[in-house]
Design an enzyme around this catalytic site. Structure first.
Site, PDB file in Angstrom:
ATOM      1  CG  ASN A  18       3.164  -1.686   0.076  1.00  0.00           C
ATOM      2  OD1 ASN A  18       3.517  -0.796   0.847  1.00  0.00           O
ATOM      3  ND2 ASN A  18       2.134  -2.473   0.311  1.00  0.00           N
ATOM      4  NE  ARG A  43       2.467  -5.601   8.900  1.00  0.00           N
ATOM      5  CZ  ARG A  43       2.685  -4.578   8.088  1.00  0.00           C
ATOM      6  NH1 ARG A  43       2.811  -4.759   6.795  1.00  0.00           N
ATOM      7  NH2 ARG A  43       2.804  -3.380   8.569  1.00  0.00           N
ATOM      8  CG  HIS A  70       0.112   2.480   0.576  1.00  0.00           C
ATOM      9  ND1 HIS A  70       1.262   2.163   1.283  1.00  0.00           N
ATOM     10  CD2 HIS A  70       0.352   3.665  -0.016  1.00  0.00           C
ATOM     11  CE1 HIS A  70       2.139   3.134   1.119  1.00  0.00           C
ATOM     12  NE2 HIS A  70       1.615   4.059   0.331  1.00  0.00           N
ATOM     13  N   PRO A  79       9.303  -3.158   4.239  1.00  0.00           N
ATOM     14  CG  PRO A  79       9.556  -1.438   5.771  1.00  0.00           C
ATOM     15  CD  PRO A  79       9.702  -1.752   4.318  1.00  0.00           C
ATOM     16  CG  ASN A  80       7.159  -4.931   9.285  1.00  0.00           C
ATOM     17  OD1 ASN A  80       7.819  -5.725   9.941  1.00  0.00           O
ATOM     18  ND2 ASN A  80       7.251  -3.620   9.457  1.00  0.00           N
ATOM     19  CB  ALA A 131       6.603   1.911   8.141  1.00  0.00           C
ATOM     20  CE1 TYR A 154      -1.318  -3.116   5.775  1.00  0.00           C
ATOM     21  CE2 TYR A 154      -0.812  -4.113   7.904  1.00  0.00           C
ATOM     22  CZ  TYR A 154      -0.812  -3.016   7.068  1.00  0.00           C
ATOM     23  OH  TYR A 154      -0.301  -1.815   7.502  1.00  0.00           O
ATOM     24  NE  ARG A 191      -3.903   1.321   8.751  1.00  0.00           N
ATOM     25  CZ  ARG A 191      -2.812   0.559   8.646  1.00  0.00           C
ATOM     26  NH1 ARG A 191      -2.272   0.356   7.458  1.00  0.00           N
ATOM     27  NH2 ARG A 191      -2.286  -0.014   9.714  1.00  0.00           N
ATOM     28  CD  GLU A 229       2.905   6.261  -2.038  1.00  0.00           C
ATOM     29  OE1 GLU A 229       3.363   7.293  -2.566  1.00  0.00           O
ATOM     30  OE2 GLU A 229       2.330   6.250  -0.943  1.00  0.00           O
TER      31      GLU A 229
HETATM   32  C1  DQA Z   1       1.099  -0.267   3.955  1.00  0.00           C
HETATM   33  C2  DQA Z   1       0.655   0.941   4.792  1.00  0.00           C
HETATM   34  C3  DQA Z   1       1.789   1.443   5.640  1.00  0.00           C
HETATM   35  O1  DQA Z   1       1.367   2.575   6.419  1.00  0.00           O
HETATM   36  C4  DQA Z   1       2.268   0.365   6.592  1.00  0.00           C
HETATM   37  O2  DQA Z   1       3.363   0.817   7.335  1.00  0.00           O
HETATM   38  C5  DQA Z   1       2.578  -0.906   5.890  1.00  0.00           C
HETATM   39  C6  DQA Z   1       1.680  -1.356   4.822  1.00  0.00           C
HETATM   40  C7  DQA Z   1      -0.064  -0.870   3.142  1.00  0.00           C
HETATM   41  O3  DQA Z   1       0.213  -1.597   2.204  1.00  0.00           O
HETATM   42  O4  DQA Z   1      -1.237  -0.633   3.458  1.00  0.00           O
HETATM   43  O5  DQA Z   1       3.514  -1.618   6.237  1.00  0.00           O
HETATM   44  O6  DQA Z   1       2.084   0.176   3.036  1.00  0.00           O
END
Ligand code: DQA
Length: 144
Positions: A71, A17, A97, A9-10, A74, A22, A104, A95
Site C-alpha cells: 500500500n 487518521r 488500498h 506514507p501516513n 499517495a 480508513y 474518490r 497493490e
Molecule cells: C490509500 C489511498 C491513497 O489514495 C491515499 O493517499 C492513502 C491510502 C488507501 O489505502 O486507501 O494514503 O492508499
C-alpha cells in the site's frame, strides 16, 4: 511461504487518521489477527513515510520473499521510482488500498505502480490486505 507487507506514507496513523475513510483500527492490531489466521505464512511488516525507504525495502526483500503486499499510499499516484523498483525485483507485488480509490477524487484513480504489479485490490477496508495475501497464496499454489 514468506510475504512482506509494506505500508507507505501516513499509514502509520491508521486508526487515528480520517476514520470515516480508513476505519478506527490500528494496523498493528489488524496485523496480529492476520498473522494468527495464517500461522504457516511468515508475514513481515515495514512502514515508512519516505519514498526512498520504501524503494530500499523493495530492493532488500524483492529477490528472496514469495510476494509483497504494497500500500504505497499517495505515492501510488505519483511515483515512477516506485514503479521502476517493482519492475526491478522478482517477487510478485500486489497493490492494495483500504479505500476504493476509484470512488474518490479524480487524482486517486491514476496509479503509477499498477502496471508494474501482479494485481490490484482496493476498497475492502483492512480486509484488502487479507485478500491480497489470498491472491498471492493461490498464485504460488498454481505455479506449484
Ligand atoms: C490509500 C489511498 C491513497 O489514495 C491515499 O493517499 C492513502 C491510502 C488507501 O489505502 O486507501 O494514503 O492508499
Amino acid at each position: 511461504m514468506k510475504v512482506l507487507i509494506i505500508n507507505g506514507p501516513n499509514l502509520n496513523l491508521l486508526g487515528v487518521r480520517e476514520k470515516t475513510v480508513y476505519g478506527d483500527r490500528s494496523f498493528s492490531d489488524y496485523l496480529q489477527d492476520l498473522k494468527s489466521a495464517y500461522p504457516l505464512v511468515e508475514i513481515d511488516y515495514f512502514q515508512s513515510n519516505h519514498e526512498g525507504a520504501l524503494i530500499d525495502e523493495l530492493h532488500r526483500n524483492g529477490f528472496d520473499c514469495d510476494g509483497i503486499i504494497l500500500n504505497a499510499g499517495a505515492y501510488t499516484h505519483t511515483s515512477i521510482a516506485l514503479a521502476d523498483a517493482i519492475r526491478s525485483i522478482t517477487a510478485p507485488v500486489v497493490e492494495v488500498h483500504i479505500s476504493n480509490v476509484h470512488a474518490r477524487e479524480e487524482y486517486r484513480r491514476q496509479s503509477m505502480i499498477a502496471p508494474a504489479c501482479k494485481g490490484v485490490i482496493a476498497g475492502f477496508g483492512l480486509d484488502s490486505y487479507r485478500l491480497a495475501l489470498e491472491a498471492l497464496l493461490h498464485a504460488a499454489q498454481a505455479e506449484g
